[in-house]
Design a protein around this motif. Structure first.
Motif, short mmCIF file in Angstrom:
data_model
loop_
_atom_site.label_atom_id
_atom_site.label_comp_id
_atom_site.label_asym_id
_atom_site.label_seq_id
_atom_site.Cartn_x
_atom_site.Cartn_y
_atom_site.Cartn_z
N ARG A 33 0.84 -1.20 0.00
CA ARG A 33 0.00 0.00 0.00
C ARG A 33 0.86 1.25 0.00
NH1 ARG A 33 -5.35 -1.12 1.36
NH2 ARG A 33 -5.67 -3.28 1.96
N ASP A 34 0.29 2.34 -0.52
CA ASP A 34 1.02 3.62 -0.50
C ASP A 34 0.74 4.34 0.81
OD1 ASP A 34 -1.56 4.61 -0.79
OD2 ASP A 34 -1.27 5.34 -2.82
N LYS A 35 1.23 5.56 0.94
CA LYS A 35 1.09 6.31 2.19
C LYS A 35 -0.37 6.58 2.57
CE LYS A 35 5.52 8.62 1.94
NZ LYS A 35 6.23 9.89 1.78
N SER A 36 -1.23 6.69 1.56
CA SER A 36 -2.64 6.97 1.84
C SER A 36 -3.44 5.70 2.09
CB SER A 36 -3.26 7.77 0.70
OG SER A 36 -3.25 7.03 -0.49
N GLY A 37 -2.78 4.55 2.07
CA GLY A 37 -3.46 3.29 2.37
C GLY A 37 -4.06 2.58 1.18
N LYS A 38 -3.85 3.09 -0.03
CA LYS A 38 -4.40 2.45 -1.22
C LYS A 38 -3.43 1.41 -1.77
CE LYS A 38 -6.92 6.59 -2.52
NZ LYS A 38 -7.02 7.70 -3.47
N LEU A 39 -3.97 0.34 -2.34
CA LEU A 39 -3.13 -0.69 -2.93
C LEU A 39 -2.41 -0.14 -4.15
CD1 LEU A 39 -5.47 -3.82 -2.73
CD2 LEU A 39 -3.43 -3.36 -1.37
N THR A 40 -1.14 -0.49 -4.30
CA THR A 40 -0.35 0.02 -5.42
C THR A 40 -0.37 -0.90 -6.64
OG1 THR A 40 1.66 -1.01 -4.57
CG2 THR A 40 1.23 1.27 -3.92
N LYS A 41 -0.91 -2.09 -6.50
CA LYS A 41 -0.87 -3.04 -7.62
C LYS A 41 -1.70 -2.58 -8.82
CE LYS A 41 -4.60 -6.14 -6.24
NZ LYS A 41 -4.93 -7.52 -5.92
N ASN A 42 -2.62 -1.66 -8.65
CA ASN A 42 -3.43 -1.16 -9.75
C ASN A 42 -3.15 0.31 -10.08
OD1 ASN A 42 -4.79 -3.64 -10.03
ND2 ASN A 42 -6.15 -3.09 -8.35
N ASN A 43 -2.12 0.89 -9.46
CA ASN A 43 -1.77 2.29 -9.66
C ASN A 43 -0.64 2.41 -10.68
OD1 ASN A 43 -1.01 4.94 -9.52
ND2 ASN A 43 -0.58 4.95 -7.32
N LYS A 44 -0.94 2.92 -11.87
CA LYS A 44 0.05 3.01 -12.94
C LYS A 44 1.22 3.93 -12.60
CE LYS A 44 -2.51 1.84 -17.06
NZ LYS A 44 -2.81 2.23 -18.42
N ASN A 45 1.12 4.67 -11.53
CA ASN A 45 2.20 5.57 -11.12
C ASN A 45 3.09 4.96 -10.05
OD1 ASN A 45 1.31 7.50 -12.91
ND2 ASN A 45 -0.01 8.47 -11.41
N SER A 46 3.00 3.64 -9.83
CA SER A 46 3.82 3.00 -8.81
C SER A 46 4.77 1.98 -9.43
CB SER A 46 2.94 2.29 -7.77
OG SER A 46 2.38 1.12 -8.31
N ALA A 47 5.93 1.83 -8.82
CA ALA A 47 6.91 0.85 -9.28
C ALA A 47 6.37 -0.57 -9.12
CB ALA A 47 8.21 1.02 -8.50
N ASN A 48 5.57 -0.79 -8.08
CA ASN A 48 5.00 -2.12 -7.85
C ASN A 48 4.12 -2.55 -9.03
OD1 ASN A 48 4.22 -4.50 -6.48
ND2 ASN A 48 2.46 -3.49 -5.61
N TYR A 49 3.31 -1.65 -9.53
CA TYR A 49 2.45 -1.95 -10.69
C TYR A 49 3.28 -2.41 -11.88
CZ TYR A 49 -0.53 -1.10 -14.75
OH TYR A 49 -1.22 -1.23 -15.93
N TRP A 50 4.34 -1.66 -12.19
CA TRP A 50 5.15 -1.96 -13.36
C TRP A 50 5.98 -3.22 -13.17
CZ3 TRP A 50 3.68 -0.03 -17.68
CH2 TRP A 50 2.98 1.16 -17.67
N ALA A 51 6.48 -3.47 -11.97
CA ALA A 51 7.22 -4.70 -11.72
C ALA A 51 6.31 -5.92 -11.90
CB ALA A 51 7.80 -4.68 -10.31
N ARG A 52 5.10 -5.83 -11.37
CA ARG A 52 4.16 -6.94 -11.51
C ARG A 52 3.77 -7.16 -12.97
NH1 ARG A 52 0.91 -8.51 -7.12
NH2 ARG A 52 -0.89 -8.61 -8.49
N LYS A 53 3.54 -6.08 -13.69
CA LYS A 53 3.07 -6.18 -15.07
C LYS A 53 4.18 -6.61 -16.04
CE LYS A 53 0.86 -3.57 -18.75
NZ LYS A 53 0.37 -2.32 -19.21
N VAL A 54 5.33 -5.96 -15.95
CA VAL A 54 6.40 -6.18 -16.92
C VAL A 54 7.30 -7.37 -16.53
CG1 VAL A 54 8.42 -5.14 -18.01
CG2 VAL A 54 6.38 -3.77 -17.60
N LEU A 55 7.78 -7.38 -15.30
CA LEU A 55 8.73 -8.41 -14.91
C LEU A 55 8.07 -9.72 -14.52
CD1 LEU A 55 11.14 -6.22 -12.74
CD2 LEU A 55 11.40 -6.89 -15.13
N TRP A 56 6.90 -9.67 -13.91
CA TRP A 56 6.25 -10.87 -13.41
C TRP A 56 5.02 -11.25 -14.21
CZ3 TRP A 56 8.73 -13.84 -9.99
CH2 TRP A 56 9.79 -13.26 -9.31
N LYS A 57 4.65 -10.51 -15.23
CA LYS A 57 3.55 -10.85 -16.14
C LYS A 57 2.23 -11.09 -15.42
CE LYS A 57 6.54 -11.20 -19.60
NZ LYS A 57 7.39 -10.06 -19.58
N ALA A 58 1.91 -10.18 -14.49
CA ALA A 58 0.65 -10.32 -13.73
C ALA A 58 -0.53 -9.83 -14.55
CB ALA A 58 0.73 -9.53 -12.44
#
Length: 88
Positions: free
Chosen positions: A63-88
């Motif tokens: 989660r980010d500082k405001s408590g929202k999950l980052t897995k669906n936030n295109k502005n987070s590194a977590n989103y891009w790592a999951r999508k590009v490196l891990w093919k989520a």
């Protein structure tokens, strides 16, 4: 798509060899263009099915500082790592 430095927004690219990251992406955050790096080069990534399942389960709860999950936030590194490196 707006470009900055010849790179389009929201299109991952290989990071320069001098960077500590494997990949980078330009995003628009708070009205400004920002560069996000993801996938540290120093880590030996294991992309087996078991490792993929474990990583996706682990990173799905970040989660980010405001408590929202980052897995669906295109502005987070977590989103891009999951999508590009891990093919989520």
């Amino acid at each position: 798509m707006v470009k900055k430095n010849g790179k389009p927004l929201y299109k991952p690219f290989n990071a320069p060899t001098t960077s500590k990251y494997k990949k980078m992406v330009y995003v628009k955050k708070d009205g400004k263009k920002r560069k996000i790096g993801f996938g540290l080069k120093g880590y030996k990534h294991n992309y087996s099915a078991k490792a993929r399942k474990s990583y996706l389960a682990r990173s799905g709860g970040i989660r980010d500082k405001s408590g929202k999950l980052t897995k669906n936030n295109k502005n987070s590194a977590n989103y891009w790592a999951r999508k590009v490196l891990w093919k989520a």
